[in-house]
Design an enzyme around this catalytic site. Structure first.
Site, PDB file in Angstrom:
ATOM      1  N   HIS A  46      27.164  45.461  48.227  1.00 51.23           N
ATOM      2  CA  HIS A  46      27.744  44.135  48.348  1.00 51.23           C
ATOM      3  C   HIS A  46      26.764  43.087  47.818  1.00 51.23           C
ATOM      4  CE1 HIS A  46      30.933  45.201  51.641  1.00 51.23           C
ATOM      5  NE2 HIS A  46      30.987  45.990  50.579  1.00 51.23           N
ATOM      6  N   GLU A  85      25.275  40.602  49.190  1.00 46.91           N
ATOM      7  CA  GLU A  85      24.100  40.357  50.017  1.00 46.91           C
ATOM      8  C   GLU A  85      23.023  41.411  49.791  1.00 46.91           C
ATOM      9  OE1 GLU A  85      27.645  39.390  52.796  1.00 46.91           O
ATOM     10  OE2 GLU A  85      27.287  40.465  50.926  1.00 46.91           O
ATOM     11  N   GLU A 139      56.206  41.114  35.725  1.00 51.82           N
ATOM     12  CA  GLU A 139      56.616  40.872  34.334  1.00 51.82           C
ATOM     13  C   GLU A 139      57.945  41.575  34.146  1.00 51.82           C
ATOM     14  OE1 GLU A 139      54.092  40.894  30.814  1.00 51.82           O
ATOM     15  OE2 GLU A 139      52.446  41.556  32.083  1.00 51.82           O
ATOM     16  N   CYS A 190      26.779  44.360  56.069  1.00 52.42           N
ATOM     17  CA  CYS A 190      25.805  43.430  55.479  1.00 52.42           C
ATOM     18  C   CYS A 190      25.116  42.598  56.551  1.00 52.42           C
ATOM     19  CB  CYS A 190      26.498  42.515  54.470  1.00 52.42           C
ATOM     20  SG  CYS A 190      27.029  43.375  52.980  1.00 52.42           S
ATOM     21  N   MET A 196      67.573  36.557  23.292  1.00 56.48           N
ATOM     22  CA  MET A 196      68.888  36.323  22.716  1.00 56.48           C
ATOM     23  C   MET A 196      69.929  37.152  23.466  1.00 56.48           C
ATOM     24  SD  MET A 196      67.900  34.139  20.600  1.00 56.48           S
ATOM     25  CE  MET A 196      69.477  33.785  19.811  1.00 56.48           C
ATOM     26  N   TRP A 239      59.144  37.750  18.959  1.00 52.93           N
ATOM     27  CA  TRP A 239      58.274  37.221  20.019  1.00 52.93           C
ATOM     28  C   TRP A 239      58.670  35.774  20.275  1.00 52.93           C
ATOM     29  CZ3 TRP A 239      55.224  40.451  22.568  1.00 52.93           C
ATOM     30  CH2 TRP A 239      54.824  41.625  21.959  1.00 52.93           C
ATOM     31  N   LEU A 289      52.600  47.626  28.926  1.00 55.73           N
ATOM     32  CA  LEU A 289      52.185  46.877  30.121  1.00 55.73           C
ATOM     33  C   LEU A 289      50.774  47.240  30.583  1.00 55.73           C
ATOM     34  CD1 LEU A 289      55.443  46.681  32.276  1.00 55.73           C
ATOM     35  CD2 LEU A 289      54.480  44.969  30.733  1.00 55.73           C
TER      36      LEU A 289
END
Length: 369
Positions: A53, A55, A295, A87, A165, A172, A206
């Site tokens: 981590h 720390e 998406e 931590c 469309m 695009w 994707l």
């Protein structure tokens, strides 16, 4: 230390945390600065889950200089044995004198570090720059508080709000700069959700193909999101780009059984024979995913909005008119002004020749899921 100094060093810790922006998940992004006698003697950030981590990295850098020092950490030091030891214990063992934190830990298991430090005689102050510290990890905070990840809905549309469309042609709408920005957006999220209609019609990959200059193949592979396909009737075929590596695929379906090579199947039916999207988000939260990007086509995008599952919208708007016969960016069958969904716009900026609008759902709608 003065209050002004606390703000300066905490701001530095927050900037360090951002270095783990794409790699720290599912852990939170955390930065740490150790100051002694007005000098920075150690600093670090959390690189990836399973690694030290922030720390610990800073303590290792500071060495003996950590004794009697002030530690600035953007998130409350953890207090549990997870992938790594607590931590809070490491800070106590190092003999630090004071700890300043940015945000209290929302994790119900890992929290408690502040109390442990105080019991050990260490002065604890905070929160400092809490809003900025929280902005480092909005998905982590939401998942800890609600059990579900933060959901961003990404849309691309013409200036008259059309996404394709009537024939389905959509490539695009936006330009190259906007598409590069979407790559960055994908890299920020651990999961991408799309619908079977988009997969069958557009055959997208994707995945993250670029994010920032200088990334090698293994680094790109590391930041690939889980790709989730909402496919109620399990219509998917196995010859599509979405199954190509790198990255894993999960198919959420309403079918009770089925098998698709190269993907995990998760049956989550609702009463209407569709995929239960709330159950899907709960499943993703259970798997420790903090941030989800949707998406999808207009129908699935509309359902996410109708059911109140979206935390943020990012709309890429192109300076084009596709006409009244083109498809809407979100199917929302409102019939009265009282049903209109209000949005609060938080950012507008040019991305190449297009505009990126960031908004959060606000106000009320009469339409119920």
């Amino acid at each position: 230390m003065t209050a002004a100094a606390d703000v300066i060093y905490m701001a530095h810790a927050i900037q360090l945390a951002k270095k783990g922006w794409y790699t720290a998940r599912p852990n939170p992004r955390v930065g740490c600065v150790i100051v002694r006698g007005g000098d920075v003697v150690g600093e670090g950030w959390h690189h990836r889950a399973g690694g030290p981590h922030a720390e610990i990295v800073a303590l290792n850098t500071a060495g003996c200089d950590a004794q009697g020092a002030t530690v600035y950490v953007s998130l409350e030091p953890c207090n549990h044995h997870g992938r790594t030891p607590p931590c809070a214990d490491a800070l106590i063992a190092a003999g630090v004198e004071r700890v300043v934190y940015g945000l209290a830990d929302p994790h119900r298991v890992a929290s408690g570090g502040i109390s442990k430090l105080i019991k050990a005689g260490i002065t604890v102050d905070g929160p400092v720059l809490e809003k900025e510290a929280k902005a480092l990890n909005p998905g982590f905070v939401k998942r800890c508080q609600t059990g579900v990840p933060r959901v961003t809905l990404k849309l691309a549309a013409s200036i008259d709000g059309r996404s394709a469309m009537a024939s389905g042609e959509s490539q695009w709408i936006t330009g190259p700069a906007a598409r590069r920005d979407v790559q960055r957006l994908r890299a920020e999220n651990a999961v991408i959700i799309t619908g079977i209609g988009t997969v069958l019609e557009d055959n997208p990959s994707l995945n993250v193909r670029e994010c920032q200059p200088g990334l090698n193949a293994s680094e790109l592979a590391e930041m690939q999101p889980l790709r989730v396909i909402v496919d109620s009737r399990l219509r998917i075929t196995e010859d599509l780009h979405i199954f190509e590596p790198p990255g894993d695929v999960l198919i959420a379906t309403a079918q009770s059984e089925g098998r698709v090579s190269g993907a995990e199947i998760c049956s989550l039916p609702n009463d209407g024979g569709k995929v239960d999207l709330q159950a899907l988000l709960l499943e993703l939260g259970h798997r420790e995913y903090n941030d989800v990007l949707v998406e999808a086509g207009g129908k699935l995008a509309g359902v996410f909005l109708e059911q109140g599952l979206v935390d943020e919208l990012i709309i890429y708007m192109a300076p084009k008119l596709l006409g009244s016969d083109a498809m809407p960016m979100a199917v929302l069958p409102f019939s009265a002004m009282s049903e209109a969904m209000a949005l609060e716009i938080t950012d507008i900026r040019a991305v190449g020749k297009d505009w990126r609008i960031t908004a959060i759902p606000g106000g009320e709608t009469c339409l119920q899921a």
